[in-house]
Design a protein around this motif. Structure first.
Motif, PDB file in Angstrom:
ATOM      1  N   THR A 255       0.832  -1.200   0.000  1.00  0.00           N
ATOM      2  CA  THR A 255       0.000   0.000   0.000  1.00  0.00           C
ATOM      3  C   THR A 255       0.870   1.255   0.000  1.00  0.00           C
ATOM      4  O   THR A 255       1.885   1.313   0.703  1.00  0.00           O
ATOM      5  CB  THR A 255      -0.921   0.006   1.233  1.00  0.00           C
ATOM      6  N   PRO A 256       0.483   2.255  -0.783  1.00  0.00           N
ATOM      7  CA  PRO A 256       1.292   3.478  -0.868  1.00  0.00           C
ATOM      8  C   PRO A 256       1.197   4.296   0.411  1.00  0.00           C
ATOM      9  O   PRO A 256       0.233   4.186   1.169  1.00  0.00           O
ATOM     10  CB  PRO A 256       0.667   4.221  -2.052  1.00  0.00           C
ATOM     11  N   ARG A 257       2.195   5.119   0.641  1.00  0.00           N
ATOM     12  CA  ARG A 257       2.209   6.009   1.796  1.00  0.00           C
ATOM     13  C   ARG A 257       2.369   7.450   1.323  1.00  0.00           C
ATOM     14  O   ARG A 257       3.071   7.730   0.343  1.00  0.00           O
ATOM     15  CB  ARG A 257       3.357   5.645   2.751  1.00  0.00           C
ATOM     16  N   GLU A 258       1.733   8.348   2.021  1.00  0.00           N
ATOM     17  CA  GLU A 258       1.855   9.768   1.714  1.00  0.00           C
ATOM     18  C   GLU A 258       3.253  10.254   2.085  1.00  0.00           C
ATOM     19  O   GLU A 258       3.908   9.710   2.976  1.00  0.00           O
ATOM     20  CB  GLU A 258       0.803  10.569   2.493  1.00  0.00           C
ATOM     21  N   THR A 259       3.696  11.296   1.410  1.00  0.00           N
ATOM     22  CA  THR A 259       4.991  11.885   1.735  1.00  0.00           C
ATOM     23  C   THR A 259       4.891  12.677   3.033  1.00  0.00           C
ATOM     24  O   THR A 259       3.800  13.084   3.449  1.00  0.00           O
ATOM     25  CB  THR A 259       5.460  12.825   0.616  1.00  0.00           C
ATOM     26  N   VAL A 260       6.010  12.875   3.678  1.00  0.00           N
ATOM     27  CA  VAL A 260       6.042  13.609   4.941  1.00  0.00           C
ATOM     28  C   VAL A 260       5.436  14.999   4.772  1.00  0.00           C
ATOM     29  O   VAL A 260       4.706  15.493   5.649  1.00  0.00           O
ATOM     30  CB  VAL A 260       7.485  13.710   5.468  1.00  0.00           C
ATOM     31  N   ASP A 261       5.717  15.648   3.636  1.00  0.00           N
ATOM     32  CA  ASP A 261       5.189  16.989   3.412  1.00  0.00           C
ATOM     33  C   ASP A 261       3.664  17.020   3.371  1.00  0.00           C
ATOM     34  O   ASP A 261       3.056  18.083   3.573  1.00  0.00           O
ATOM     35  CB  ASP A 261       5.730  17.554   2.088  1.00  0.00           C
ATOM     36  N   THR A 262       3.045  15.869   3.126  1.00  0.00           N
ATOM     37  CA  THR A 262       1.586  15.808   3.069  1.00  0.00           C
ATOM     38  C   THR A 262       0.956  15.895   4.446  1.00  0.00           C
ATOM     39  O   THR A 262      -0.074  16.536   4.633  1.00  0.00           O
ATOM     40  CB  THR A 262       1.136  14.503   2.383  1.00  0.00           C
TER      41      THR A 262
END
Length: 247
Positions: free
Chosen positions: A221-228
């Motif tokens: 499963t994909p993960r959002e970037t920290v900046d998100t």
């Protein structure tokens, strides 16, 4: 300092929600006990340690699987029986909104795509959902409960405890799958494991060795970037706010 910080990172990044286990490869009780012992070092508010774990192996595991699957089948055949066996826990939002509904849908269709289940194939979808109640063939099932008297902060403590279990399992070459699905059959599960009337179900978890050949276990499963999701507070904004409040 941790002696081998890379091993911690590896356990975290290689953890996945395994949905196909090797049923014929058992897990030693001593390994389970050690995982739970070390996992109990998790932080908890004022050291309350609110977790209680029921471990199912061999016949008890198989009997719970049979009982919950029978209830699930009975409701499918006659929906009027739902109130006898099934509950509607407040595990998920009453109303799904973006971006959470988008991530949920992506996860669902990615999973079904790997399994070759097309949109509208309800029986195949139901069969896959029922795989939850077979612990995805894992030889070990864990049922987590908490005292009803505890507040919602205790669930934060519980999450840290469960994360420890999942990472410790990876350190021993095993996999896990935390499962909300068991909450729907708390009426069946809690009496079966011997939970008292003052306990409520938190969730279940499958534990064992992954079936590496199963296509479903290739899902990442994909993960959002920290900046998100991370927001650095601007010092200028804080200073301005402090100045306004001091007037």
């Amino acid at each position: 300092m941790v002696n081998d910080p890379d091993s911690v990172v590896s356990a975290i990044t290689n953890r996945l929600s395994c949905r196909a286990f090797m049923r014929d490869k058992p897990v030693d009780r001593s390994d389970i006990e050690e995982i739970l012992r070390v996992a109990s070092q998790a932080a908890s508010g004022t050291n309350t340690q609110p977790w209680k774990v029921y471990v199912l192996q061999d016949q008890p595991r198989d009997d719970l699987v049979a009982r919950v699957c029978a209830a699930d089948d009975a409701i499918h055949a006659d929906p009027s029986l739902a109130s006898l066996y099934r509950e509607q826990p407040d595990f998920y939002p009453e109303e799904w909104v973006s971006p959470y509904i988008d991530r949920r849908r992506q996860n669902g269709w990615s999973l079904y795509g790997l399994l070759g289940i097309a949109k509208g194939e309800k029986e195949k979808m139901r069969a896959q959902v029922q795989r939850n109640y077979r612990f995805f063939d894992a030889p070990v099932g864990l049922i987590f409960t908490i005292e009803k008297v505890m507040g919602r902060g205790a669930l934060l403590d519980y999450g840290m405890f469960m994360q420890n279990i999942m990472l410790l399992a990876r350190a021993r070459g095993m996999h896990t799958c935390p499962q909300a699905a068991w909450n729907y059959y708390a009426k069946v599960v809690l009496p079966f494991v011997g939970a008292g009337p003052d306990e409520r179900l938190v969730c279940g978890m499958a534990l064992g060795y992954a079936d590496e050949a199963a296509p479903v276990n290739t899902l990442r499963t994909p993960r959002e970037t920290v900046d998100t999701f991370a927001h650095w507070v601007d010092p200028a904004t804080v200073s301005s706010s402090r100045h306004e409040h001091s007037r």
